[in-house]
Motif scaffolding. Structure first.
Motif, PDB file in Angstrom:
ATOM      1  N   ASP A  70       0.922  -0.980  -0.184  1.00 52.99           N
ATOM      2  CA  ASP A  70      -0.011  -0.011  -0.053  1.00 52.99           C
ATOM      3  C   ASP A  70       0.827   1.116  -0.163  1.00 52.99           C
ATOM      4  O   ASP A  70       1.981   1.206   0.575  1.00 52.99           O
ATOM      5  N   PHE A  71       0.532   2.279  -0.452  1.00 56.53           N
ATOM      6  CA  PHE A  71       1.214   3.513  -0.720  1.00 56.53           C
ATOM      7  C   PHE A  71       0.369   4.563  -0.480  1.00 56.53           C
ATOM      8  O   PHE A  71      -0.645   4.807  -0.998  1.00 56.53           O
ATOM      9  N   GLY A  72       0.701   5.664   0.413  1.00 55.77           N
ATOM     10  CA  GLY A  72       0.225   6.795   0.870  1.00 55.77           C
ATOM     11  C   GLY A  72       1.309   7.979   1.217  1.00 55.77           C
ATOM     12  O   GLY A  72       2.442   7.583   1.060  1.00 55.77           O
ATOM     13  N   ARG A  73       0.399   9.106   1.189  1.00 59.93           N
ATOM     14  CA  ARG A  73       1.419  10.172   1.542  1.00 59.93           C
ATOM     15  C   ARG A  73       0.623  11.127   2.435  1.00 59.93           C
ATOM     16  O   ARG A  73      -0.621  11.346   2.676  1.00 59.93           O
ATOM     17  N   LEU A  74       1.403  11.696   3.312  1.00 56.66           N
ATOM     18  CA  LEU A  74       0.992  12.641   4.493  1.00 56.66           C
ATOM     19  C   LEU A  74       1.887  13.670   4.515  1.00 56.66           C
ATOM     20  O   LEU A  74       3.021  13.790   4.570  1.00 56.66           O
ATOM     21  N   THR A  75       1.516  15.018   4.385  1.00 55.64           N
ATOM     22  CA  THR A  75       2.251  16.158   4.516  1.00 55.64           C
ATOM     23  C   THR A  75       2.024  16.581   5.994  1.00 55.64           C
ATOM     24  O   THR A  75       0.906  17.089   6.339  1.00 55.64           O
ATOM     25  N   LEU A  76       3.225  16.514   6.824  1.00 54.57           N
ATOM     26  CA  LEU A  76       3.132  17.228   8.025  1.00 54.57           C
ATOM     27  C   LEU A  76       3.415  18.562   8.317  1.00 54.57           C
ATOM     28  O   LEU A  76       2.732  19.281   9.336  1.00 54.57           O
ATOM     29  N   ALA A  77       4.117  19.243   7.463  1.00 54.09           N
ATOM     30  CA  ALA A  77       4.491  20.829   7.479  1.00 54.09           C
ATOM     31  C   ALA A  77       4.724  21.030   5.829  1.00 54.09           C
ATOM     32  O   ALA A  77       4.993  20.178   5.136  1.00 54.09           O
ATOM     33  N   GLU A  78       4.713  22.467   5.778  1.00 51.78           N
ATOM     34  CA  GLU A  78       5.047  22.887   4.340  1.00 51.78           C
ATOM     35  C   GLU A  78       6.435  22.146   3.622  1.00 51.78           C
ATOM     36  O   GLU A  78       6.330  22.116   2.649  1.00 51.78           O
ATOM     37  N   ASP A  79       7.282  21.737   4.423  1.00 52.53           N
ATOM     38  CA  ASP A  79       8.539  21.398   4.068  1.00 52.53           C
ATOM     39  C   ASP A  79       8.746  19.694   4.625  1.00 52.53           C
ATOM     40  O   ASP A  79       9.939  19.470   4.750  1.00 52.53           O
ATOM     41  N   LEU A  80       7.636  19.169   5.045  1.00 52.05           N
ATOM     42  CA  LEU A  80       8.041  17.557   5.385  1.00 52.05           C
ATOM     43  C   LEU A  80       6.885  16.956   5.050  1.00 52.05           C
ATOM     44  O   LEU A  80       5.694  17.025   5.415  1.00 52.05           O
ATOM     45  N   VAL A  81       7.322  15.757   4.160  1.00 53.91           N
ATOM     46  CA  VAL A  81       6.293  15.044   3.600  1.00 53.91           C
ATOM     47  C   VAL A  81       6.660  13.498   4.098  1.00 53.91           C
ATOM     48  O   VAL A  81       8.054  13.093   3.940  1.00 53.91           O
ATOM     49  N   LEU A  82       5.622  12.784   4.524  1.00 49.11           N
ATOM     50  CA  LEU A  82       5.734  11.266   4.951  1.00 49.11           C
ATOM     51  C   LEU A  82       5.210  10.373   3.705  1.00 49.11           C
ATOM     52  O   LEU A  82       4.100  10.797   3.329  1.00 49.11           O
ATOM     53  N   TYR A  83       6.241   9.341   3.369  1.00 52.51           N
ATOM     54  CA  TYR A  83       5.612   8.644   2.359  1.00 52.51           C
ATOM     55  C   TYR A  83       5.553   7.403   3.281  1.00 52.51           C
ATOM     56  O   TYR A  83       6.302   6.715   3.962  1.00 52.51           O
ATOM     57  N   LEU A  84       4.016   6.802   3.227  1.00 56.86           N
ATOM     58  CA  LEU A  84       3.866   5.370   3.920  1.00 56.86           C
ATOM     59  C   LEU A  84       3.938   4.164   3.013  1.00 56.86           C
ATOM     60  O   LEU A  84       3.078   4.329   1.837  1.00 56.86           O
ATOM     61  N   PHE A  85       4.417   3.195   3.252  1.00 54.53           N
ATOM     62  CA  PHE A  85       4.483   2.069   2.564  1.00 54.53           C
ATOM     63  C   PHE A  85       3.981   0.990   3.572  1.00 54.53           C
ATOM     64  O   PHE A  85       4.675   0.340   4.390  1.00 54.53           O
ATOM     65  N   GLY A  86       2.890   0.271   3.125  1.00 57.18           N
ATOM     66  CA  GLY A  86       2.402  -0.871   3.686  1.00 57.18           C
ATOM     67  C   GLY A  86       2.729  -2.200   3.347  1.00 57.18           C
ATOM     68  O   GLY A  86       2.707  -2.258   2.043  1.00 57.18           O
ATOM     69  N   THR A  87       3.234  -2.921   3.839  1.00 56.15           N
ATOM     70  CA  THR A  87       3.787  -4.233   3.636  1.00 56.15           C
ATOM     71  C   THR A  87       2.545  -5.495   3.519  1.00 56.15           C
ATOM     72  O   THR A  87       1.834  -5.138   4.215  1.00 56.15           O
TER      73      THR A  87
END
Length: 198
Positions: A70-87
Protein backbone atom coordinates in the motif's frame (compact mmCIF):
# COMPACT_ATOMS: atom_id res chain seq x y z
CA UNK A 1 21.71 40.37 -5.43
CA UNK A 2 20.45 38.15 -2.61
CA UNK A 3 21.23 34.43 -3.06
CA UNK A 4 19.91 33.29 0.30
CA UNK A 5 17.43 30.43 0.00
CA UNK A 6 13.98 31.44 1.11
CA UNK A 7 11.49 29.13 2.78
CA UNK A 8 9.43 29.08 -0.42
CA UNK A 9 12.47 28.01 -2.47
CA UNK A 10 13.51 25.24 -0.11
CA UNK A 11 12.51 21.79 -1.33
CA UNK A 12 10.30 19.73 0.90
CA UNK A 13 12.09 17.06 2.87
CA UNK A 14 10.55 13.64 2.53
CA UNK A 15 10.89 10.51 4.55
CA UNK A 16 9.66 6.95 4.35
CA UNK A 17 7.78 5.04 7.04
CA UNK A 18 6.79 1.40 6.77
CA UNK A 19 3.52 0.04 8.17
CA UNK A 20 4.03 -3.68 8.87
CA UNK A 21 2.50 -6.60 10.70
CA UNK A 22 0.80 -9.92 10.19
CA UNK A 23 -2.09 -10.83 7.93
CA UNK A 24 -5.25 -8.81 8.52
CA UNK A 25 -3.99 -6.54 11.33
CA UNK A 26 -5.07 -3.26 9.70
CA UNK A 27 -2.10 -2.05 7.67
CA UNK A 28 -4.14 -1.04 4.60
CA UNK A 29 -6.75 0.51 6.89
CA UNK A 30 -4.15 2.69 8.65
CA UNK A 31 -2.57 3.87 5.38
CA UNK A 32 -6.02 4.66 3.98
CA UNK A 33 -7.14 6.49 7.12
CA UNK A 34 -4.22 8.89 7.19
CA UNK A 35 -3.17 9.35 3.55
CA UNK A 36 -3.99 12.71 1.97
CA UNK A 37 -4.10 11.04 -1.44
CA UNK A 38 -6.12 8.04 -2.50
CA UNK A 39 -3.76 5.27 -1.45
CA UNK A 40 -2.24 3.04 -4.08
CA UNK A 41 -3.31 -0.47 -3.19
CA UNK A 42 -2.28 -3.79 -4.65
CA UNK A 43 -5.23 -5.80 -3.43
CA UNK A 44 -6.39 -9.18 -4.65
CA UNK A 45 -9.51 -11.10 -3.75
CA UNK A 46 -9.17 -13.73 -1.07
CA UNK A 47 -10.25 -16.90 -2.87
CA UNK A 48 -10.51 -20.59 -2.15
CA UNK A 49 -6.95 -20.89 -3.51
CA UNK A 50 -5.66 -19.32 -0.30
CA UNK A 51 -7.21 -22.03 1.87
CA UNK A 52 -4.47 -23.94 3.59
CA UNK A 53 -1.98 -21.16 2.75
CA UNK A 54 -3.48 -18.21 4.67
CA UNK A 55 -5.10 -18.66 8.07
CA UNK A 56 -8.47 -16.98 7.59
CA UNK A 57 -9.99 -18.22 10.85
CA UNK A 58 -9.27 -14.97 12.72
CA UNK A 59 -10.43 -12.73 9.84
CA UNK A 60 -13.35 -14.62 8.27
CA UNK A 61 -14.89 -11.50 6.68
CA UNK A 62 -11.66 -10.43 4.94
CA UNK A 63 -12.46 -10.26 1.22
CA UNK A 64 -9.21 -8.76 -0.15
CA UNK A 65 -5.55 -8.89 0.74
CA UNK A 66 -2.46 -6.84 -0.09
CA UNK A 67 -0.18 -8.73 -2.47
CA UNK A 68 2.60 -6.16 -2.93
CA UNK A 69 2.17 -2.92 -0.95
CA UNK A 70 0.00 0.00 0.00
CA UNK A 71 1.29 3.50 -0.65
CA UNK A 72 0.12 6.78 0.85
CA UNK A 73 1.37 10.27 1.54
CA UNK A 74 0.94 12.72 4.39
CA UNK A 75 2.24 16.29 4.48
CA UNK A 76 3.06 17.16 8.09
CA UNK A 77 4.41 20.64 7.40
CA UNK A 78 5.06 22.88 4.42
CA UNK A 79 8.50 21.32 4.10
CA UNK A 80 7.97 17.77 5.48
CA UNK A 81 6.26 14.93 3.64
CA UNK A 82 5.89 11.37 4.90
CA UNK A 83 5.63 8.54 2.38
CA UNK A 84 3.86 5.49 3.79
CA UNK A 85 4.53 1.97 2.60
CA UNK A 86 2.29 -0.81 3.88
CA UNK A 87 3.76 -4.30 3.65
CA UNK A 88 1.90 -7.45 2.66
CA UNK A 89 1.05 -9.54 5.69
CA UNK A 90 1.20 -13.09 4.36
CA UNK A 91 4.53 -14.87 4.72
CA UNK A 92 4.61 -15.84 1.05
CA UNK A 93 4.97 -12.13 0.16
CA UNK A 94 7.60 -11.26 2.76
CA UNK A 95 10.36 -11.48 0.18
CA UNK A 96 9.33 -7.91 -0.76
CA UNK A 97 9.95 -6.48 2.70
CA UNK A 98 13.65 -5.73 2.10
CA UNK A 99 12.80 -3.56 -0.92
CA UNK A 100 9.89 -1.85 0.81
CA UNK A 101 11.98 -1.08 3.90
CA UNK A 102 15.06 0.21 2.06
CA UNK A 103 15.55 3.86 3.05
CA UNK A 104 12.84 3.88 5.73
CA UNK A 105 13.51 5.91 8.87
CA UNK A 106 11.28 3.61 10.88
CA UNK A 107 8.31 1.29 11.03
CA UNK A 108 5.01 0.90 12.80
CA UNK A 109 4.36 -2.76 13.60
CA UNK A 110 0.61 -3.26 13.98
CA UNK A 111 -0.48 -6.07 16.24
CA UNK A 112 -3.77 -7.79 17.03
CA UNK A 113 -4.02 -9.04 20.63
CA UNK A 114 -6.09 -12.01 19.44
CA UNK A 115 -3.10 -13.14 17.34
CA UNK A 116 0.02 -11.93 19.16
CA UNK A 117 1.94 -14.99 17.95
CA UNK A 118 1.87 -13.49 14.42
CA UNK A 119 3.72 -10.41 15.68
CA UNK A 120 7.03 -12.05 16.54
CA UNK A 121 8.34 -12.44 12.98
CA UNK A 122 7.74 -8.78 12.00
CA UNK A 123 9.31 -7.62 15.28
CA UNK A 124 12.32 -9.90 14.73
CA UNK A 125 12.67 -8.56 11.18
CA UNK A 126 12.99 -4.92 12.25
CA UNK A 127 15.24 -5.75 15.20
CA UNK A 128 17.59 -7.74 12.93
CA UNK A 129 17.71 -4.93 10.34
CA UNK A 130 18.31 -2.24 12.96
CA UNK A 131 15.31 -0.25 11.76
CA UNK A 132 13.66 1.73 14.57
CA UNK A 133 10.08 0.63 15.17
CA UNK A 134 7.16 1.18 17.46
CA UNK A 135 4.38 -1.27 18.23
CA UNK A 136 0.79 -0.15 17.69
CA UNK A 137 -1.93 -2.35 19.14
CA UNK A 138 -4.91 -2.13 16.81
CA UNK A 139 -7.99 -2.16 19.01
CA UNK A 140 -10.48 -4.07 16.89
CA UNK A 141 -14.16 -4.02 17.80
CA UNK A 142 -15.12 -6.90 20.09
CA UNK A 143 -11.55 -7.84 20.99
CA UNK A 144 -10.42 -7.82 24.64
CA UNK A 145 -8.36 -4.80 25.71
CA UNK A 146 -5.18 -5.20 27.74
CA UNK A 147 -2.82 -2.64 29.25
CA UNK A 148 0.00 -1.91 26.79
CA UNK A 149 2.53 -2.85 29.50
CA UNK A 150 1.12 -6.39 29.55
CA UNK A 151 1.24 -6.61 25.76
CA UNK A 152 4.84 -5.34 25.75
CA UNK A 153 5.76 -8.04 28.28
CA UNK A 154 3.97 -10.73 26.22
CA UNK A 155 5.92 -9.62 23.14
CA UNK A 156 9.18 -9.42 25.12
CA UNK A 157 9.76 -5.91 23.79
CA UNK A 158 12.91 -4.10 24.83
CA UNK A 159 12.02 -1.36 27.34
CA UNK A 160 13.00 1.44 24.96
CA UNK A 161 10.57 0.39 22.19
CA UNK A 162 7.42 2.53 22.35
CA UNK A 163 4.07 0.76 22.39
CA UNK A 164 0.74 2.50 21.85
CA UNK A 165 -2.85 1.47 21.27
CA UNK A 166 -4.95 2.88 18.45
CA UNK A 167 -7.88 2.37 16.16
CA UNK A 168 -6.33 2.14 12.67
CA UNK A 169 -9.54 3.59 11.19
CA UNK A 170 -9.12 6.86 13.10
CA UNK A 171 -7.13 9.48 11.18
CA UNK A 172 -5.94 11.38 14.26
CA UNK A 173 -4.80 8.23 16.05
CA UNK A 174 -2.99 7.06 12.90
CA UNK A 175 -1.29 10.47 12.64
CA UNK A 176 -0.29 10.15 16.28
CA UNK A 177 1.43 6.84 15.51
CA UNK A 178 3.31 8.44 12.60
CA UNK A 179 4.45 11.29 14.83
CA UNK A 180 5.55 8.76 17.49
CA UNK A 181 7.69 6.70 15.07
CA UNK A 182 9.19 9.87 13.59
CA UNK A 183 10.15 11.17 17.05
CA UNK A 184 11.50 7.77 18.09
CA UNK A 185 13.55 7.43 14.90
CA UNK A 186 15.03 10.90 15.37
CA UNK A 187 15.89 10.08 18.99
CA UNK A 188 17.64 6.88 17.89
CA UNK A 189 19.53 8.81 15.20
CA UNK A 190 20.70 11.39 17.75
CA UNK A 191 21.84 8.62 20.11
CA UNK A 192 23.76 6.95 17.28
CA UNK A 193 25.45 10.22 16.25
CA UNK A 194 26.39 10.96 19.88
CA UNK A 195 27.80 7.47 20.37
CA UNK A 196 29.84 7.71 17.15
CA UNK A 197 31.17 11.16 18.12
CA UNK A 198 32.61 9.78 21.38
Amino acid sequence: MDFETTKAQRAAASTKIVIAGGFGVGKSTLVGAVSEIDPLRTEALVTNESEGVDDLAAVPTKATTTVAMDFGRLTLAEDLVLYLFGTPGQRRFWFMWDDLCRGAIGAIVLVDVARLDESFSPLDYFESKGIPFIVAVNEFDGVPRYPVEEIAAALALPAEVPIISLDARDREQAKGALVKITEYSLMRLRESLTANAN
